[in-house]
Design a protein around this motif. Structure first.
Motif, PDB file in Angstrom:
ATOM      1  N   CYS A   1      42.801  49.903  37.223  1.00  0.00           N
ATOM      2  CA  CYS A   1      44.262  49.703  37.387  1.00  0.00           C
ATOM      3  C   CYS A   1      44.804  49.472  36.139  1.00  0.00           C
ATOM      4  O   CYS A   1      44.581  48.829  35.142  1.00  0.00           O
ATOM      5  CB  CYS A   1      44.412  48.314  38.230  1.00  0.00           C
ATOM      6  SG  CYS A   1      46.315  47.971  38.271  1.00  0.00           S
TER       7      CYS A   1
ATOM      8  N   CYS B   1      46.739  45.710  35.600  1.00  0.00           N
ATOM      9  CA  CYS B   1      45.954  44.508  35.286  1.00  0.00           C
ATOM     10  C   CYS B   1      44.599  44.678  34.851  1.00  0.00           C
ATOM     11  O   CYS B   1      43.915  43.745  34.689  1.00  0.00           O
ATOM     12  CB  CYS B   1      46.244  43.456  36.403  1.00  0.00           C
ATOM     13  SG  CYS B   1      45.314  44.060  38.166  1.00  0.00           S
TER      14      CYS B   1
ATOM     15  N   CYS C   1      46.006  48.935  43.933  1.00  0.00           N
ATOM     16  CA  CYS C   1      45.145  47.666  43.158  1.00  0.00           C
ATOM     17  C   CYS C   1      44.968  46.781  44.378  1.00  0.00           C
ATOM     18  O   CYS C   1      45.923  46.163  44.746  1.00  0.00           O
ATOM     19  CB  CYS C   1      45.814  47.474  41.928  1.00  0.00           C
ATOM     20  SG  CYS C   1      44.923  46.019  41.246  1.00  0.00           S
TER      21      CYS C   1
ATOM     22  N   CYS D   1      46.711  43.211  41.940  1.00  0.00           N
ATOM     23  CA  CYS D   1      48.159  42.984  41.500  1.00  0.00           C
ATOM     24  C   CYS D   1      48.933  43.680  42.698  1.00  0.00           C
ATOM     25  O   CYS D   1      50.316  43.787  42.835  1.00  0.00           O
ATOM     26  CB  CYS D   1      48.558  43.564  40.459  1.00  0.00           C
ATOM     27  SG  CYS D   1      48.376  45.146  40.112  1.00  0.00           S
TER      28      CYS D   1
HETATM   29 ZN   LIG Z   1      46.276  45.713  39.366  1.00  0.00          ZN
END
Ligand SMILES: [Zn+2]
Length: 169
Positions: free
Chosen positions: A131, A134, A156, A159
């Motif tokens: 991702c 994050c 993701c 997040c």
């Molecule tokens: Zn993420």
């Protein structure tokens, strides 16, 4: 001209201009970041730029050729030939490190560095995509096709943000 000069000043100027031609799909990436410019040849007033398309049939390539032409015309170059070379095929390894960082900053997961061989089936199966927001590897593919045919849509699981992955050839 001094003999022994290996990098012609004229083609250096062209390369500098090409650093300023951007991928229409990812406007933060220049075509040199992408690594699609294979060669620049200057013979008197004749300029030949050789590019290798990222993806066969990718409509962005026509736009890129046009943008190269426009950029060079803007700077007074007139005799411009843009050659497209399909072999060897472009791979995401040709993308510069700076290019991968820019992609990530733009919110697109850069191509997986561990992926040496690009195969569509590999892409579908077990590819760990990080991702860009994050850095979690806990991501799932939502669609093979993202905002364009050259990207895939991921989500993701940490997040919960969707993101594009610049997919492999
Ligand atoms: Zn993420």
């Amino acid at each position: 001209m001094v003999t022994g000069t290996t990098i012609p000043i004229q083609s250096q100027k062209i390369w500098a201009l090409l650093n300023d031609v951007y991928d229409p799909e990812v406007p933060v990436l220049s075509i040199t970041d992408l690594g699609i410019v294979r060669n620049v040849d200057v013979q008197n007033d004749n300029i030949t730029v050789t590019i290798t398309p990222t993806y066969t049939g990718c409509p962005a390539m026509d736009v890129i050729s046009m943008n190269i032409r426009m950029k060079l015309l803007e700077h007074g170059y007139k005799n411009i030939t843009i050659k497209s070379v399909l072999s060897p095929a472009w791979t995401t390894d040709w993308m510069t490190e700076a290019g991968k960082q820019k992609l990530k900053a733009y919110g697109i997961a850069p191509p997986n560095p561990g992926q040496q061989v690009c195969k569509p089936d590999l892409f579908q199966e077990d590819e760990a995509v990080q991702c860009p927001r994050c850095n979690s590897y806990s991501t799932v593919m939502v669609s093979r096709f993202g905002s364009t045919a050259c990207k895939a849509l991921y989500k993701c699981q940490d997040c919960h943000e969707p993101f594009d992955y610049f997919k492999c050839h």
